[in-house]
Scaffold this motif. Sequence first.
Motif, short mmCIF file in Angstrom:
data_model
loop_
_atom_site.label_atom_id
_atom_site.label_comp_id
_atom_site.label_asym_id
_atom_site.label_seq_id
_atom_site.Cartn_x
_atom_site.Cartn_y
_atom_site.Cartn_z
N THR A 9 14.70 0.04 29.59
CA THR A 9 13.32 -0.42 29.59
C THR A 9 12.44 0.41 30.52
O THR A 9 11.26 0.58 30.27
CB THR A 9 13.27 -1.89 30.04
OG1 THR A 9 14.19 -2.63 29.25
CG2 THR A 9 11.90 -2.48 29.88
N PHE A 40 16.47 -4.41 26.16
CA PHE A 40 15.67 -3.54 25.30
C PHE A 40 16.03 -2.10 25.61
O PHE A 40 16.01 -1.68 26.77
CB PHE A 40 14.19 -3.79 25.59
CG PHE A 40 13.28 -3.03 24.69
CD1 PHE A 40 13.02 -3.47 23.42
CD2 PHE A 40 12.68 -1.87 25.13
CE1 PHE A 40 12.18 -2.77 22.58
CE2 PHE A 40 11.82 -1.16 24.30
CZ PHE A 40 11.58 -1.62 23.03
N SER A 67 16.55 -4.29 20.51
CA SER A 67 16.61 -5.40 21.45
C SER A 67 17.94 -6.09 21.23
O SER A 67 18.20 -6.59 20.14
CB SER A 67 15.45 -6.35 21.17
OG SER A 67 15.61 -7.53 21.90
N ALA A 95 13.59 -9.95 23.03
CA ALA A 95 14.16 -9.15 24.11
C ALA A 95 13.40 -9.40 25.39
O ALA A 95 12.21 -9.63 25.36
CB ALA A 95 14.08 -7.68 23.75
#
Length: 176
Positions: A9, A40, A67, A95
Motif C-alpha cells: 500500500t 492491498f 485486495s 481492503a
Amino acid sequence: MRFFTVVNTFDRETVRKFEDRSLDDAIRDMKRFLKNNTGFHRIYLFQNNEILRGGKPKANPAIFEVSIQGNEFREDKNEEPTASRGLSGQLTAPAPSPVGAIVGVDQYLSIHSMNSELKTENEKLKMQLDYMKQNNERELEQLRREMESKIKEAQDSNQMFSQGLGMIMQRMGVGE
C-alpha cells in the motif's frame, strides 16, 4: 509473464522475482504470496527480466491491483474454486486502506465516478460564476451610464429652470 514485483500500500516493494525460472515456478511463487498475505497490493508483471543500470526493469509492466482478505486462496473453503471466478473473487472483497478504513472495490470505483461528476459540476459552477460576474459588470456599467445621463439631464433641466426663472423675474422687474 513469469517475472514480477509486488508493491504494498505504501509503494514499497515487498517481492521481486526476476531470476530465470519456469512459468510453473512463477505461478507457484505468486500463489504462495497470495495465500500468505493480506491487504492491498499492486502487482507488476513483466515479459522479460532485462534490467537497466539503476535496477529498474526495461520492459513496461502489466499492472494489477488486488485486495486480499486472507481467505480467497484457502483450499478448505466450500465455495467454487478461485480459478473459475477469475479476478472477480479478489477484486470485490473490501481492503484496508492506508488510513485504516475498509474500502471495497465497487465503493472505490463509485467514488471515482462521483469524484469526476463533482469535478464536472465544479467546472460548470465556475463557468456560471464567471458568466454572472461578467453579466453583473455589464449591468453595473449600463446603470452607471444611465445614472450619469439622468444626472446630466437633471442638471440641464435645473439650469434651464433657473434661467427661465431668472428671465421671468427680470421681466417682472424683481431681479433688479
